[in-house]
Design a protein around this motif. Structure first.
Motif, mmCIF file in Angstrom:
data_model
loop_
_atom_site.group_PDB
_atom_site.id
_atom_site.type_symbol
_atom_site.label_atom_id
_atom_site.label_comp_id
_atom_site.label_asym_id
_atom_site.label_seq_id
_atom_site.Cartn_x
_atom_site.Cartn_y
_atom_site.Cartn_z
ATOM 1 N N SER A 235 -1.414 -6.967 -11.052
ATOM 2 C CA SER A 235 -1.890 -6.376 -12.192
ATOM 3 C C SER A 235 -1.644 -5.164 -12.256
ATOM 4 O O SER A 235 -1.441 -4.337 -13.247
ATOM 5 N N GLU A 236 -2.138 -4.540 -11.208
ATOM 6 C CA GLU A 236 -2.107 -2.783 -10.877
ATOM 7 C C GLU A 236 -0.555 -2.343 -11.088
ATOM 8 O O GLU A 236 -0.202 -1.314 -11.881
ATOM 9 N N GLU A 237 0.425 -2.988 -10.352
ATOM 10 C CA GLU A 237 1.885 -2.824 -10.624
ATOM 11 C C GLU A 237 2.381 -2.945 -12.148
ATOM 12 O O GLU A 237 3.177 -2.296 -12.464
ATOM 13 N N ILE A 238 1.951 -4.085 -12.735
ATOM 14 C CA ILE A 238 2.358 -4.416 -14.061
ATOM 15 C C ILE A 238 1.927 -3.071 -14.901
ATOM 16 O O ILE A 238 2.509 -2.741 -15.726
ATOM 17 N N ALA A 239 0.440 -2.808 -14.872
ATOM 18 C CA ALA A 239 0.051 -1.704 -15.560
ATOM 19 C C ALA A 239 0.663 -0.366 -15.415
ATOM 20 O O ALA A 239 1.176 0.105 -16.586
ATOM 21 N N THR A 240 1.029 -0.124 -14.205
ATOM 22 C CA THR A 240 1.893 1.180 -13.835
ATOM 23 C C THR A 240 3.361 1.068 -14.492
ATOM 24 O O THR A 240 3.653 1.766 -14.889
ATOM 25 N N GLY A 241 4.068 -0.214 -14.419
ATOM 26 C CA GLY A 241 5.545 -0.410 -14.805
ATOM 27 C C GLY A 241 5.473 -0.447 -16.220
ATOM 28 O O GLY A 241 6.524 0.022 -16.727
ATOM 29 N N THR A 242 4.451 -0.949 -16.974
ATOM 30 C CA THR A 242 4.569 -1.163 -18.435
ATOM 31 C C THR A 242 3.999 0.204 -19.302
ATOM 32 O O THR A 242 4.148 0.102 -20.396
ATOM 33 N N GLY A 243 2.926 0.743 -18.429
ATOM 34 C CA GLY A 243 2.204 1.878 -19.363
ATOM 35 C C GLY A 243 1.026 1.336 -20.133
ATOM 36 O O GLY A 243 0.527 2.084 -20.723
ATOM 37 N N LEU A 244 0.788 0.179 -19.781
ATOM 38 C CA LEU A 244 -0.520 -0.730 -20.454
ATOM 39 C C LEU A 244 -1.773 -0.134 -19.505
ATOM 40 O O LEU A 244 -1.608 -0.207 -18.591
ATOM 41 N N TYR A 245 -3.132 -0.271 -20.284
ATOM 42 C CA TYR A 245 -4.262 -0.038 -19.357
ATOM 43 C C TYR A 245 -4.619 -1.144 -18.660
ATOM 44 O O TYR A 245 -4.139 -2.574 -19.121
ATOM 45 N N LYS B 280 -2.252 -15.428 -4.396
ATOM 46 C CA LYS B 280 -2.994 -14.460 -3.658
ATOM 47 C C LYS B 280 -1.893 -13.764 -3.035
ATOM 48 O O LYS B 280 -0.876 -14.655 -2.142
ATOM 49 N N ARG B 281 -1.669 -12.613 -2.640
ATOM 50 C CA ARG B 281 -0.838 -11.848 -1.744
ATOM 51 C C ARG B 281 -1.205 -12.052 -0.491
ATOM 52 O O ARG B 281 -2.295 -11.632 -0.233
ATOM 53 N N GLU B 282 -0.225 -12.300 0.236
ATOM 54 C CA GLU B 282 -0.476 -12.219 1.784
ATOM 55 C C GLU B 282 -0.549 -10.835 2.305
ATOM 56 O O GLU B 282 0.131 -10.026 1.994
ATOM 57 N N SER B 283 -1.463 -10.937 3.406
ATOM 58 C CA SER B 283 -1.975 -9.512 3.890
ATOM 59 C C SER B 283 -2.403 -9.756 5.231
ATOM 60 O O SER B 283 -3.105 -10.514 5.410
ATOM 61 N N SER B 284 -1.683 -8.917 6.244
ATOM 62 C CA SER B 284 -2.191 -9.184 7.572
ATOM 63 C C SER B 284 -3.561 -8.230 7.897
ATOM 64 O O SER B 284 -4.248 -8.683 8.847
ATOM 65 N N GLY B 285 -3.857 -7.414 7.064
ATOM 66 C CA GLY B 285 -5.254 -6.749 7.329
ATOM 67 C C GLY B 285 -6.285 -7.362 6.549
ATOM 68 O O GLY B 285 -6.109 -8.235 5.589
ATOM 69 N N ALA B 286 -7.440 -6.774 6.848
ATOM 70 C CA ALA B 286 -8.611 -7.136 6.207
ATOM 71 C C ALA B 286 -8.681 -6.409 4.887
ATOM 72 O O ALA B 286 -8.107 -5.316 4.742
ATOM 73 N N GLY B 287 -9.406 -6.929 3.964
ATOM 74 C CA GLY B 287 -9.624 -6.298 2.510
ATOM 75 C C GLY B 287 -9.238 -7.206 1.506
ATOM 76 O O GLY B 287 -8.849 -8.435 1.490
ATOM 77 N N ASN B 288 -9.196 -6.613 0.540
ATOM 78 C CA ASN B 288 -8.687 -7.385 -0.860
ATOM 79 C C ASN B 288 -7.249 -7.635 -0.936
ATOM 80 O O ASN B 288 -6.386 -7.061 -0.919
ATOM 81 N N ASN B 289 -7.069 -9.028 -1.188
ATOM 82 C CA ASN B 289 -5.563 -9.512 -1.352
ATOM 83 C C ASN B 289 -5.636 -9.915 -3.143
ATOM 84 O O ASN B 289 -6.152 -10.831 -3.349
ATOM 85 N N PRO B 290 -4.677 -9.076 -3.562
ATOM 86 C CA PRO B 290 -4.891 -8.983 -5.062
ATOM 87 C C PRO B 290 -4.007 -10.469 -5.562
ATOM 88 O O PRO B 290 -3.148 -10.767 -4.653
ATOM 89 N N TYR B 291 -3.891 -10.797 -6.825
ATOM 90 C CA TYR B 291 -3.055 -11.750 -7.061
ATOM 91 C C TYR B 291 -1.920 -11.016 -7.437
ATOM 92 O O TYR B 291 -1.369 -10.218 -8.042
#
Length: 173
Positions: A64-74, A95-106
């Motif tokens: 969602s963060e990448e989409i917001a940046t790419g579209t200019g939407l809030y 869920k985005r796969e991540s090798s580290g600990a922390g938040n895995n965004p959709y």
């Protein structure tokens, strides 16, 4: 010096011509993109949802963060629209796969345009049949079944979508 033009001379743009050509091409692409967004806004209910869908078709597996940046939407607008589109089955998420600990965004991916059209056809067909059978729904005439005369089928790559067909069977009059 000869005043005659050679074919090679005609292909070389004068000062400013190259900029004018580039501007004309960008304007044509912008109007094409605006036309696509307008059409998708009609199909997906809002321009925001259309822009998100179009972005996801060009950039699958985006957050969602990448989409917001790419579209200019809030970001909050994007998250809300993605939740609706996901609930309606127009976008998939995982869920985005991540090798580290922390938040895995959709990560989100938009369904194929053919699937989008097929999903919309059923709703349009139902609405048209409701209008056609309005007198029945208002109690003006007897209901002799809810089958309607409107049948919309989608032919994707030469294969009709049988799921979109309702109403009379082939061969019935």
């Amino acid at each position: 010096m000869s005043t005659e033009e050679t074919p090679d001379d005609r292909d070389i743009p004068e000062d400013g011509e190259e900029v004018a050509v580039r501007d004309a091409l960008e304007e044509r692409n912008a109007s094409f993109d605006d036309g696509i967004v307008d059409l998708l806004a009609w199909v997906l209910d809002t321009e925001t949802r259309a822009r998100i869908y179009l972005y996801l078709r060009q950039h699958p597996d985006s957050t969602s963060e990448e989409i917001a940046t790419g579209t200019g939407l809030y970001p909050s607008t994007v998250r809300e629209a993605l939740a609706e589109l996901h609930e309606e089955g127009k976008v998939e998420r995982r869920k985005r796969e991540s090798s580290g600990a922390g938040n895995n965004p959709y990560e989100y991916t938009a369904q194929a345009p053919a699937d989008l059209v097929t999903s919309i056809v059923d709703g349009v067909q139902d609405e048209l049949n409701t209008v056609f059978n309005l007198d029945r729904h208002l109690g003006e005439t007897e209901a002799d079944g809810e089958r309607g005369p409107v049948t919309i089928s989608v032919d994707v790559e030469g294969k009709a979508d049988a799921g979109a067909e309702t109403g009379t069977e082939a061969g019935d009059d």
